[in-house]
Design an enzyme around this catalytic site. Sequence first.
Site, short mmCIF file in Angstrom:
data_model
loop_
_atom_site.label_atom_id
_atom_site.label_comp_id
_atom_site.label_asym_id
_atom_site.label_seq_id
_atom_site.Cartn_x
_atom_site.Cartn_y
_atom_site.Cartn_z
N LYS A 83 0.90 -1.15 0.05
CA LYS A 83 0.03 -0.01 -0.03
C LYS A 83 0.94 1.21 0.13
O LYS A 83 1.35 1.58 1.03
CB LYS A 83 -0.90 0.07 1.15
CG LYS A 83 -1.86 1.38 1.26
CD LYS A 83 -2.45 1.51 2.63
CE LYS A 83 -3.45 2.76 2.70
NZ LYS A 83 -2.63 3.97 2.43
N PRO A 84 1.17 1.84 -1.19
CA PRO A 84 1.94 3.11 -1.30
C PRO A 84 1.28 4.23 -0.81
O PRO A 84 -0.19 4.19 -0.83
CB PRO A 84 2.23 3.26 -2.76
CG PRO A 84 1.03 2.60 -3.36
CD PRO A 84 0.99 1.40 -2.69
N GLU A 141 9.30 2.02 11.28
CA GLU A 141 10.07 2.97 11.43
C GLU A 141 9.45 4.25 11.42
O GLU A 141 8.55 4.47 10.52
CB GLU A 141 10.93 3.05 10.11
CG GLU A 141 12.06 3.93 10.25
CD GLU A 141 12.64 4.25 8.90
OE1 GLU A 141 12.57 5.39 8.28
OE2 GLU A 141 13.50 3.14 8.50
N CYS A 182 13.77 10.78 6.71
CA CYS A 182 13.69 10.27 8.29
C CYS A 182 14.98 10.30 9.23
O CYS A 182 14.92 10.68 10.40
CB CYS A 182 13.03 9.03 8.42
SG CYS A 182 13.86 7.77 7.69
N GLU A 214 9.35 16.97 15.29
CA GLU A 214 9.93 16.77 14.07
C GLU A 214 9.20 17.62 12.88
O GLU A 214 8.19 17.89 12.65
CB GLU A 214 9.72 15.30 13.45
CG GLU A 214 10.32 15.00 12.23
CD GLU A 214 10.09 13.55 11.95
OE1 GLU A 214 11.24 12.80 10.99
OE2 GLU A 214 9.06 13.11 12.24
#
Length: 517
Positions: free
Chosen positions: A185-186, A257, A291, A389
């Site tokens: 699933k992109p 991740e 990331c 972030e």
Amino acid sequence: MAGLDSATRFDDERLERLATLVTRADGDRESVTVEAPFTGDPVGSVPMCTADDTDLAIRHARTAQHEWADRPLADRVAVVERFAELVWDEREDLLDLLQLEGGKARRTGLEELLDVASACEYYAGADRALAPDRREGALGPLTPTRVNYHPRGVVGIISPWNYPLTLSVSDAIPALIAGNSVVLKPDEHTPFVALRAVELLREAGLPSDVCQVVTGGAEAGESLVAGSDYVGFTGGVETGRAVAEQAGRNLVPCSLELGGKNPMLVLDDADVGTAVRGAVAGCFSNAGQLCVAPERVYVHESLYDEFVERLVVATERLTLGTDASLDVDVGSLASEEQLDSVRAHVEDAREKGATIQTGGQHRPDVAPYAFEPTVLTDVTPDMDLFREETFGPVVAVYPVGSDREAIERANDTEFGLNACVFTEDHDRGRDVAERVEAGTVSVNDPYISTLGAADAPMGGRKHSGVGSRHGPEGIRKYTERQTVAVSRIGPIAPPSWLPGEWYASALSAVVKLRRLL
């Protein structure tokens, strides 16, 4: 398209053909429009897959997996090796798609292709990781023992928009070599490059049902987590928590991740020029949408002023653009949502007293979502970007008085994905690196040294994730371990004629002998 000719190379007909690779059950469904960040224009659409679509993809993948796993490992590896050749042969196509739907600089897209090639090359030697392991038996040579590695079944991979090729295909490669089928699933912002990669996998000889694709939003993702035998997710922390919670309820193993607020430590003996080059390369690659990119730089106070001055000069030399040239340094942010997030962090910092040394501006003259590479100083804990972030071309620089202070400040975060240390003394760099709470730490390099080490695990600590990719761990996570032991003396149990006291004494003697040996 501002110098990018992929608009003609990928016309409506080609994109529509790629969209047909998405698995769909019967019935109507909504579509998702994919936007070009360089222009803000729509470039195509893919289905908003439903739970029925995902369930169908999983059923097809599960049926195909058994035959795929029965193939010799050498056959599975051969498919991956042909795929790697096709990726390089079709690199201009793939680079066009990466720019078209992701808005990244072409140079950054090339890094993705190299990562795929590296993953294929490394896992082509998968016999080392998948071969049965001999282990010490309960009674030594009397009970020879080994561990086998069997495929889990259907692996669901949910990949993000920032590196849509490497974070989908590079994770799928070891799963496929291990004998699993994959349902991918992109992200709905960047589906076409993943679909093109799956098309190339099938051209390389992968049976069509072994790798399925579903596109869309949360419904497809939830169904994929529910129906898979293993889930790999890369993305934000909150979504990662939801994936882990659902996987846990279903007792399905997963690797995650997640986010990072990565530190860079510049020690008092560092070469300032080298450290500045590292900061520019690390902080602004893919417009900071990476990331493992550093967002916090802790510089020893004796080098601080020089470092900031030279970092500003180097940052201002970067080329911000949308061309298909490999000379463009920084591309666009990927979406309006990402632009709003980055701009909000910078404005909050500005309003609360941070100094913008350079950058800090939205650049709609370049592209709708382009944002200047930005260097901040005087950042304080009350500012949003101090801990959160940013995921954009923004870095904050702080002075520190010692290695100990740098390490303490680097570790003062809920994240632990990546870090880097700059010093002329490599032994000192390793010592500092080992005290930083991060899954990967590079010395005198921002991230390529660790990210490119295909034989070493890459994963996060704390809230940055669970599990890892790369290395033997990166393929064995897609397997079920099975221990098989053979007793050459029959049942290990007392014979009926042996008194219990004698049996206990015999066991004691065996334990003592094992300790001596």
